[in-house]
Design a protein around this motif. Structure first.
Motif, mmCIF file in Angstrom:
data_model
loop_
_atom_site.group_PDB
_atom_site.id
_atom_site.type_symbol
_atom_site.label_atom_id
_atom_site.label_comp_id
_atom_site.label_asym_id
_atom_site.label_seq_id
_atom_site.Cartn_x
_atom_site.Cartn_y
_atom_site.Cartn_z
ATOM 1 N N THR A 87 0.825 -1.201 0.000
ATOM 2 C CA THR A 87 0.000 0.000 0.000
ATOM 3 C C THR A 87 0.862 1.255 0.000
ATOM 4 O OG1 THR A 87 -1.712 -1.188 1.207
ATOM 5 C CG2 THR A 87 -1.859 1.203 1.219
ATOM 6 N N THR A 88 1.921 1.248 0.777
ATOM 7 C CA THR A 88 2.827 2.393 0.820
ATOM 8 C C THR A 88 3.499 2.616 -0.527
ATOM 9 O OG1 THR A 88 3.246 1.980 3.157
ATOM 10 C CG2 THR A 88 4.841 3.364 2.001
ATOM 11 N N ILE A 89 3.957 1.546 -1.155
ATOM 12 C CA ILE A 89 4.615 1.663 -2.466
ATOM 13 C C ILE A 89 3.642 2.205 -3.504
ATOM 14 C CG2 ILE A 89 5.653 0.350 -4.369
ATOM 15 C CD1 ILE A 89 7.519 0.758 -1.997
ATOM 16 N N VAL A 90 2.428 1.665 -3.545
ATOM 17 C CA VAL A 90 1.439 2.120 -4.517
ATOM 18 C C VAL A 90 1.099 3.590 -4.285
ATOM 19 C CG1 VAL A 90 -0.955 1.830 -5.271
ATOM 20 C CG2 VAL A 90 0.495 -0.163 -4.972
ATOM 21 N N ASP A 91 0.923 3.989 -3.035
ATOM 22 C CA ASP A 91 0.631 5.393 -2.720
ATOM 23 C C ASP A 91 1.768 6.308 -3.149
ATOM 24 O OD1 ASP A 91 -1.843 4.783 -1.676
ATOM 25 O OD2 ASP A 91 -1.166 4.807 0.421
ATOM 26 N N GLN A 92 3.009 5.899 -2.928
ATOM 27 C CA GLN A 92 4.153 6.722 -3.305
ATOM 28 C C GLN A 92 4.273 6.853 -4.823
ATOM 29 O OE1 GLN A 92 7.620 5.075 -1.402
ATOM 30 N NE2 GLN A 92 7.038 5.833 0.618
ATOM 31 N N CYS B 274 1.812 6.539 -7.032
ATOM 32 C CA CYS B 274 0.686 7.353 -7.492
ATOM 33 C C CYS B 274 0.909 8.832 -7.190
ATOM 34 C CB CYS B 274 -0.619 6.872 -6.863
ATOM 35 S SG CYS B 274 -1.197 5.304 -7.528
ATOM 36 N N ALA B 275 1.436 9.136 -6.027
ATOM 37 C CA ALA B 275 1.714 10.537 -5.669
ATOM 38 C C ALA B 275 2.790 11.118 -6.581
ATOM 39 C CB ALA B 275 2.134 10.631 -4.211
ATOM 40 N N TYR B 276 3.815 10.344 -6.887
ATOM 41 C CA TYR B 276 4.897 10.823 -7.745
ATOM 42 C C TYR B 276 4.402 11.084 -9.156
ATOM 43 C CZ TYR B 276 9.300 11.019 -10.263
ATOM 44 O OH TYR B 276 10.334 11.416 -11.061
ATOM 45 N N LEU B 277 3.559 10.189 -9.675
ATOM 46 C CA LEU B 277 3.048 10.332 -11.034
ATOM 47 C C LEU B 277 1.831 11.241 -11.120
ATOM 48 C CD1 LEU B 277 3.358 6.636 -12.253
ATOM 49 C CD2 LEU B 277 4.899 8.541 -12.737
ATOM 50 N N GLY B 278 1.254 11.583 -9.976
ATOM 51 C CA GLY B 278 0.080 12.449 -9.966
ATOM 52 C C GLY B 278 -1.161 11.767 -10.521
ATOM 53 N N ILE B 279 -1.314 10.487 -10.223
ATOM 54 C CA ILE B 279 -2.454 9.724 -10.723
ATOM 55 C C ILE B 279 -3.184 9.074 -9.561
ATOM 56 C CG2 ILE B 279 -1.398 9.265 -12.967
ATOM 57 C CD1 ILE B 279 -0.659 6.479 -11.926
ATOM 58 N N LYS B 280 -4.390 8.574 -9.861
ATOM 59 C CA LYS B 280 -5.140 7.820 -8.868
ATOM 60 C C LYS B 280 -5.023 6.341 -9.215
ATOM 61 C CE LYS B 280 -8.459 11.427 -7.882
ATOM 62 N NZ LYS B 280 -9.876 11.802 -7.875
ATOM 63 N N CYS B 281 -4.940 5.528 -8.199
ATOM 64 C CA CYS B 281 -4.788 4.089 -8.387
ATOM 65 C C CYS B 281 -6.110 3.477 -8.862
ATOM 66 C CB CYS B 281 -4.341 3.437 -7.082
ATOM 67 S SG CYS B 281 -4.065 1.677 -7.216
ATOM 68 N N LEU B 282 -6.028 2.589 -9.859
ATOM 69 C CA LEU B 282 -7.171 1.845 -10.387
ATOM 70 C C LEU B 282 -8.298 2.757 -10.866
ATOM 71 C CD1 LEU B 282 -7.289 -1.039 -7.765
ATOM 72 C CD2 LEU B 282 -6.182 -1.055 -9.995
ATOM 73 N N THR B 283 -7.941 3.894 -11.455
ATOM 74 C CA THR B 283 -8.934 4.834 -11.963
ATOM 75 C C THR B 283 -8.604 5.152 -13.413
ATOM 76 O OG1 THR B 283 -9.118 5.801 -9.772
ATOM 77 C CG2 THR B 283 -9.988 7.085 -11.593
ATOM 78 N N ILE B 284 -9.619 5.117 -14.253
ATOM 79 C CA ILE B 284 -9.447 5.486 -15.653
ATOM 80 C C ILE B 284 -10.194 6.792 -15.869
ATOM 81 C CG2 ILE B 284 -9.902 4.827 -18.053
ATOM 82 C CD1 ILE B 284 -9.810 1.908 -17.119
ATOM 83 N N THR B 285 -9.473 7.811 -16.285
ATOM 84 C CA THR B 285 -10.120 9.095 -16.531
ATOM 85 C C THR B 285 -10.741 9.096 -17.920
ATOM 86 O OG1 THR B 285 -8.032 9.998 -17.313
ATOM 87 C CG2 THR B 285 -8.545 10.353 -15.027
ATOM 88 N N PRO B 286 -11.937 9.671 -18.060
ATOM 89 C CA PRO B 286 -12.587 9.693 -19.375
ATOM 90 C C PRO B 286 -11.857 10.652 -20.314
ATOM 91 C CG PRO B 286 -13.897 10.893 -17.763
ATOM 92 C CD PRO B 286 -12.766 10.259 -17.020
ATOM 93 N N LYS B 287 -11.965 10.353 -21.600
ATOM 94 C CA LYS B 287 -11.330 11.227 -22.603
ATOM 95 C C LYS B 287 -12.068 12.555 -22.661
ATOM 96 C CE LYS B 287 -9.519 7.730 -25.700
ATOM 97 N NZ LYS B 287 -9.503 7.229 -27.081
#
Length: 85
Positions: A63-68, A70-83
């Motif tokens: 969880t810590t690795i995934v959070d880090q 995602c924070a570095y890339l500025g994205i949300k985990c397991l989320t697809i943004t619409p076009k």
């Protein structure tokens, strides 16, 4: 323990960091081995307790690795943004 070491080795390689041996899994393995030889506590109770501790440790680690990441890339985990149209 293998999953923790493998995950840490992959992450250290990807981040170009030196590999540091995880101490908690090694300590758990040492406690299990010592209990096996000395038979201080019931083996099943020891195995269940140590397995539970390692599962919690691994979940916190991942969880810590995934959070880090995602924070570095500025994205949300397991989320697809619409076009955008």
């Amino acid at each position: 323990m293998y999953a923790i070491v493998a995950t840490q080795l992959i992450m250290d390689h990807m981040c170009k960091e030196p590999f540091r041996s995880p101490l908690l899994p090694l300590a758990v393995l040492t406690v299990a081995a010592a209990n096996s030889v000395l038979q201080l506590v019931d083996a099943r109770a020891t195995a269940a307790t140590l397995a539970g501790a390692m599962i919690v440790y691994y979940l916190v680690y991942v969880t810590t690795i995934v959070d880090q990441v995602c924070a570095y890339l500025g994205i949300k985990c397991l989320t697809i943004t619409p076009k955008r149209a």
